[in-house]
Enzyme design. Structure first.
Site, PDB file in Angstrom:
ATOM      1  N   THR A 181       8.921 -12.272  14.297  1.00 44.94           N
ATOM      2  CA  THR A 181       9.959 -11.480  14.970  1.00 44.94           C
ATOM      3  C   THR A 181      10.348 -12.066  16.318  1.00 44.94           C
ATOM      4  O   THR A 181       9.537 -12.724  16.980  1.00 44.94           O
ATOM      5  CB  THR A 181       9.438 -10.038  15.192  1.00 44.94           C
ATOM      6  OG1 THR A 181      10.344  -9.332  16.050  1.00 44.94           O
ATOM      7  CG2 THR A 181       8.079 -10.010  15.853  1.00 44.94           C
TER       8      THR A 181
ATOM      9  N   ASN B 290      -3.955  -3.279  11.061  1.00 48.02           N
ATOM     10  CA  ASN B 290      -3.183  -3.511   9.833  1.00 48.02           C
ATOM     11  C   ASN B 290      -2.524  -4.890   9.839  1.00 48.02           C
ATOM     12  O   ASN B 290      -2.628  -5.647   8.867  1.00 48.02           O
ATOM     13  CB  ASN B 290      -2.117  -2.417   9.680  1.00 48.02           C
ATOM     14  CG  ASN B 290      -1.418  -2.495   8.335  1.00 48.02           C
ATOM     15  OD1 ASN B 290      -1.993  -2.963   7.348  1.00 48.02           O
ATOM     16  ND2 ASN B 290      -0.177  -2.067   8.284  1.00 48.02           N
TER      17      ASN B 290
ATOM     18  N   TYR C 190       3.500  -4.573  19.061  1.00 47.29           N
ATOM     19  CA  TYR C 190       4.088  -5.072  17.816  1.00 47.29           C
ATOM     20  C   TYR C 190       4.350  -6.581  17.923  1.00 47.29           C
ATOM     21  O   TYR C 190       3.915  -7.369  17.073  1.00 47.29           O
ATOM     22  CB  TYR C 190       5.385  -4.316  17.506  1.00 47.29           C
ATOM     23  CG  TYR C 190       6.210  -4.957  16.423  1.00 47.29           C
ATOM     24  CD1 TYR C 190       5.757  -4.963  15.108  1.00 47.29           C
ATOM     25  CD2 TYR C 190       7.424  -5.574  16.713  1.00 47.29           C
ATOM     26  CE1 TYR C 190       6.494  -5.576  14.109  1.00 47.29           C
ATOM     27  CE2 TYR C 190       8.168  -6.180  15.722  1.00 47.29           C
ATOM     28  CZ  TYR C 190       7.706  -6.183  14.420  1.00 47.29           C
ATOM     29  OH  TYR C 190       8.430  -6.801  13.447  1.00 47.29           O
TER      30      TYR C 190
ATOM     31  N   ASN D 106       0.827  -1.220   0.000  1.00 48.96           N
ATOM     32  CA  ASN D 106       0.000   0.000   0.000  1.00 48.96           C
ATOM     33  C   ASN D 106       0.858   1.265   0.000  1.00 48.96           C
ATOM     34  O   ASN D 106       0.323   2.374   0.003  1.00 48.96           O
ATOM     35  CB  ASN D 106      -0.990   0.003   1.180  1.00 48.96           C
ATOM     36  CG  ASN D 106      -0.290   0.040   2.524  1.00 48.96           C
ATOM     37  OD1 ASN D 106       0.931   0.176   2.591  1.00 48.96           O
ATOM     38  ND2 ASN D 106      -1.051  -0.077   3.592  1.00 48.96           N
TER      39      ASN D 106
ATOM     40  N   TYR E 222      21.545   4.406  23.902  1.00 47.17           N
ATOM     41  CA  TYR E 222      20.495   4.319  24.914  1.00 47.17           C
ATOM     42  C   TYR E 222      20.945   3.465  26.109  1.00 47.17           C
ATOM     43  O   TYR E 222      20.570   2.304  26.214  1.00 47.17           O
ATOM     44  CB  TYR E 222      19.218   3.732  24.305  1.00 47.17           C
ATOM     45  CG  TYR E 222      18.627   4.560  23.182  1.00 47.17           C
ATOM     46  CD1 TYR E 222      18.606   5.952  23.244  1.00 47.17           C
ATOM     47  CD2 TYR E 222      18.081   3.948  22.047  1.00 47.17           C
ATOM     48  CE1 TYR E 222      18.058   6.713  22.219  1.00 47.17           C
ATOM     49  CE2 TYR E 222      17.529   4.700  21.023  1.00 47.17           C
ATOM     50  CZ  TYR E 222      17.523   6.085  21.117  1.00 47.17           C
ATOM     51  OH  TYR E 222      16.981   6.829  20.100  1.00 47.17           O
TER      52      TYR E 222
ATOM     53  N   PHE F 272       5.113 -10.079   4.164  1.00 48.34           N
ATOM     54  CA  PHE F 272       5.899  -9.098   4.921  1.00 48.34           C
ATOM     55  C   PHE F 272       5.075  -7.870   5.313  1.00 48.34           C
ATOM     56  O   PHE F 272       5.519  -7.088   6.136  1.00 48.34           O
ATOM     57  CB  PHE F 272       7.081  -8.589   4.072  1.00 48.34           C
ATOM     58  CG  PHE F 272       8.068  -9.648   3.640  1.00 48.34           C
ATOM     59  CD1 PHE F 272       9.070 -10.073   4.497  1.00 48.34           C
ATOM     60  CD2 PHE F 272       8.016 -10.203   2.362  1.00 48.34           C
ATOM     61  CE1 PHE F 272       9.994 -11.030   4.102  1.00 48.34           C
ATOM     62  CE2 PHE F 272       8.931 -11.158   1.958  1.00 48.34           C
ATOM     63  CZ  PHE F 272       9.928 -11.576   2.827  1.00 48.34           C
TER      64      PHE F 272
ATOM     65  N   THR G 191       4.523   2.617   4.090  1.00 45.90           N
ATOM     66  CA  THR G 191       5.906   2.768   4.564  1.00 45.90           C
ATOM     67  C   THR G 191       6.912   2.258   3.525  1.00 45.90           C
ATOM     68  O   THR G 191       8.105   2.439   3.698  1.00 45.90           O
ATOM     69  CB  THR G 191       6.139   2.017   5.901  1.00 45.90           C
ATOM     70  OG1 THR G 191       5.711   0.660   5.726  1.00 45.90           O
ATOM     71  CG2 THR G 191       5.369   2.639   7.041  1.00 45.90           C
ATOM     72  N   GLY G 192       6.422   1.621   2.478  1.00 49.47           N
ATOM     73  CA  GLY G 192       7.322   1.117   1.433  1.00 49.47           C
ATOM     74  C   GLY G 192       7.568   2.179   0.376  1.00 49.47           C
ATOM     75  O   GLY G 192       6.898   3.218   0.357  1.00 49.47           O
TER      76      GLY G 192
HETATM   77  N1  UFG Z   1      20.034   1.991  19.827  1.00 48.41           N
HETATM   78  C1  UFG Z   1      20.751   3.069  20.322  1.00 48.41           C
HETATM   79  N2  UFG Z   1      20.632   4.265  19.677  1.00 48.41           N
HETATM   80  C2  UFG Z   1      19.824   4.444  18.595  1.00 48.41           C
HETATM   81  C3  UFG Z   1      19.106   3.333  18.084  1.00 48.41           C
HETATM   82  C4  UFG Z   1      19.231   2.119  18.734  1.00 48.41           C
HETATM   83  O1  UFG Z   1      21.472   2.956  21.307  1.00 48.41           O
HETATM   84  O2  UFG Z   1      19.755   5.578  18.083  1.00 48.41           O
HETATM   85  C5  UFG Z   1      20.171   0.686  20.484  1.00 48.41           C
HETATM   86  C6  UFG Z   1      18.859   0.150  21.033  1.00 48.41           C
HETATM   87  O3  UFG Z   1      18.628   0.649  22.328  1.00 48.41           O
HETATM   88  C7  UFG Z   1      19.107  -1.354  20.989  1.00 48.41           C
HETATM   89  C8  UFG Z   1      20.050  -1.542  19.794  1.00 48.41           C
HETATM   90  O4  UFG Z   1      20.602  -0.248  19.532  1.00 48.41           O
HETATM   91  O5  UFG Z   1      19.773  -1.751  22.144  1.00 48.41           O
HETATM   92  C9  UFG Z   1      19.325  -2.020  18.558  1.00 48.41           C
HETATM   93  O6  UFG Z   1      18.194  -1.185  18.342  1.00 48.41           O
HETATM   94  P1  UFG Z   1      17.264  -1.287  17.050  1.00 48.41           P
HETATM   95  O7  UFG Z   1      16.175  -0.270  17.221  1.00 48.41           O
HETATM   96  O8  UFG Z   1      18.113  -1.204  15.834  1.00 48.41           O
HETATM   97  O9  UFG Z   1      16.688  -2.754  17.112  1.00 48.41           O
HETATM   98  P2  UFG Z   1      15.838  -3.480  18.279  1.00 48.41           P
HETATM   99  O10 UFG Z   1      16.763  -4.465  18.898  1.00 48.41           O
HETATM  100  O11 UFG Z   1      15.148  -2.546  19.167  1.00 48.41           O
HETATM  101  O12 UFG Z   1      14.667  -4.117  17.414  1.00 48.41           O
HETATM  102  C10 UFG Z   1      14.772  -5.275  16.683  1.00 48.41           C
HETATM  103  C11 UFG Z   1      13.892  -5.160  15.437  1.00 48.41           C
HETATM  104  C12 UFG Z   1      12.449  -5.045  15.836  1.00 48.41           C
HETATM  105  C13 UFG Z   1      12.078  -6.198  16.720  1.00 48.41           C
HETATM  106  C14 UFG Z   1      13.017  -6.280  17.902  1.00 48.41           C
HETATM  107  C15 UFG Z   1      12.766  -7.522  18.693  1.00 48.41           C
HETATM  108  O13 UFG Z   1      14.284  -4.047  14.687  1.00 48.41           O
HETATM  109  O14 UFG Z   1      11.644  -5.060  14.683  1.00 48.41           O
HETATM  110  O15 UFG Z   1      14.364  -6.346  17.459  1.00 48.41           O
HETATM  111  O16 UFG Z   1      12.975  -7.287  20.021  1.00 48.41           O
HETATM  112  F1  UFG Z   1      10.829  -6.029  17.201  1.00 48.41           F
END
Ligand code: UFG
Length: 329
Positions: free
Chosen positions: A117, A92, A141, A32, A208, A73, A35-36
């Site tokens: 996931t 969705n 999610y 749709n 973070y 997906f 986001t793509g």
């Molecule tokens: N992080 C930072 N700074 C940022 C972005 C991320 O320190 O600007 C850290 C996050 O805190 C986390 C790590 O980098 O510790 C990875 O973060 P992402 O957001 O890249 O990925 P996540 O581990 O949060 O998420 C992934 C998938 C999600 C899924 C999740 C499952 O992207 O779709 O794993 O827990 F839901």
């Protein structure tokens, strides 16, 4: 016979389409474009723009095309957004899957590979996480993805459909051509954010939290290259087409990397110093997420080819240098 790829204009779906076409499959894309990106769709794929919740639209696609299997997906995929707007995810993602299954049944399409996931597991009780780990999502999610898995499972039992649900850990990297890659708006994922700094789109990385119980205090994640991830989807599709039974598999590299390690690797790849600051923890981040992918290796005969994060970051850097604004321009 064709493979339908829902969400084929998104980050992971578009790589699915490229790999399927590279292997000679006929590919139908439904997206749709919420986001793509249209220009992420392979030019040889047949594209239908529309929403999977729209039965008439989906019926039209199944009517026109001779679909043999589905890679599903299409979904919203931001954990933070799902906390603020859970119903968007149940509508969705969950309802969309329900409609897709209805139309698959109507048109006797028997196989689906589903994009799930690691968020279905929630806070890890042990690592590496295998498929026996309890599923207790901690955000809408992950909850929605788990519901989608369960709906697919019950439907498969009742209607002689087979499925493979693939639970991804941290997917990263880009297609070797550099034409498609990871581009979200807003960007929340670590590697694209790190690379925005050497690409002059961001001043510094915000880490973070560095008070987690990990090797250096920052969160540890299991990064899997998109090409390896898609290879597992194609193996799963062939597995179903050759008559094997439904199953669930984790997909990760089995190696955990801290944020400082990722930052260092990105500095080595880009040959630039990447400034950072440590800020507060992001709510809902588990300290360590590492997959056991032994089951996928044994049953699907899958073996990741990208064995270190430098290769993953290199391929992402190639894409981001070609597309400093993502797919926006
Ligand atoms: N992080 C930072 N700074 C940022 C972005 C991320 O320190 O600007 C850290 C996050 O805190 C986390 C790590 O980098 O510790 C990875 O973060 P992402 O957001 O890249 O990925 P996540 O581990 O949060 O998420 C992934 C998938 C999600 C899924 C999740 C499952 O992207 O779709 O794993 O827990 F839901």
């Amino acid at each position: 016979m064709a493979i339908l790829v829902t969400g084929g204009a998104g980050y992971i779906g578009s790589h699915g389409v490229y790999q399927l076409i590279g292997l000679g499959y006929e590919v139908i894309v439904v997206d749709n474009l919420e986001t793509g990106y249209k220009n992420a769709i392979h030019p040889e794929a047949k594209f239908y723009q529309g929403d999977i919740r729209n039965r008439d639209f989906l019926r039209e696609v199944f009517e026109q095309e001779n679909i043999e299997g589905v890679m599903h997906f299409a979904a919203n995929s931001l954990v933070g957004e799902s906390m603020k707007n859970p119903l968007k995810y149940f509508d969705n993602n969950v309802h969309g899957t329900q409609v897709l299954l209805e139309i698959m049944i109507e048109y006797h399409v028997k196989h689906i590979v589903f994009s799930s996931t690691a968020a279905t597991y929630g806070e890890p009780q042990y690592v590496p996480i295998d498929e026996f780990h309890p599923t207790q999502p901690i955000n809408p999610y992950g909850e929605a993805k788990l519901m989608m898995e369960r709906i697919i499972d019950w439907t498969a039992k009742a209607f002689d459909i087979t499925y493979v649900s693939l639970r991804y850990f941290n997917v990263a990297g880009a297609h070797s051509s550099g034409k498609i890659g990871e581009s979200h708006l807003p960007e929340t994922h670590l590697i694209p954010i790190i690379l925005q700094v050497p690409n002059h789109k961001r001043e510094k990385l915000s880490i973070y939290g560095e008070d987690y119980e990990t090797k250096d205090g920052t969160c540890v994640r299991d990064y899997i290259h998109i090409e390896d991830l898609i290879d597992a989807h194609i193996k799963a599709l062939k597995y179903l087409l050759s008559g094997h039974k439904s199953d669930i598999f984790n997909l990760g590299s089995g190696e955990g990397y801290s944020i400082y390690e990722m930052l260092k690797a990105a500095e080595n790849v880009t040959k630039q110093t990447i400034p950072y600051e440590v800020v507060q923890r992001r709510p809902g981040d588990p300290a360590v997420l590492v997959a056991s992918s032994t089951k996928a290796k044994e049953i699907l005969k899958w073996a990741p080819k990208y064995n270190n994060v430098s290769q993953i970051i290199e391929s992402a850097w190639h894409f981001h240098q070609n597309h400093p604004e993502g797919f926006e321009v």
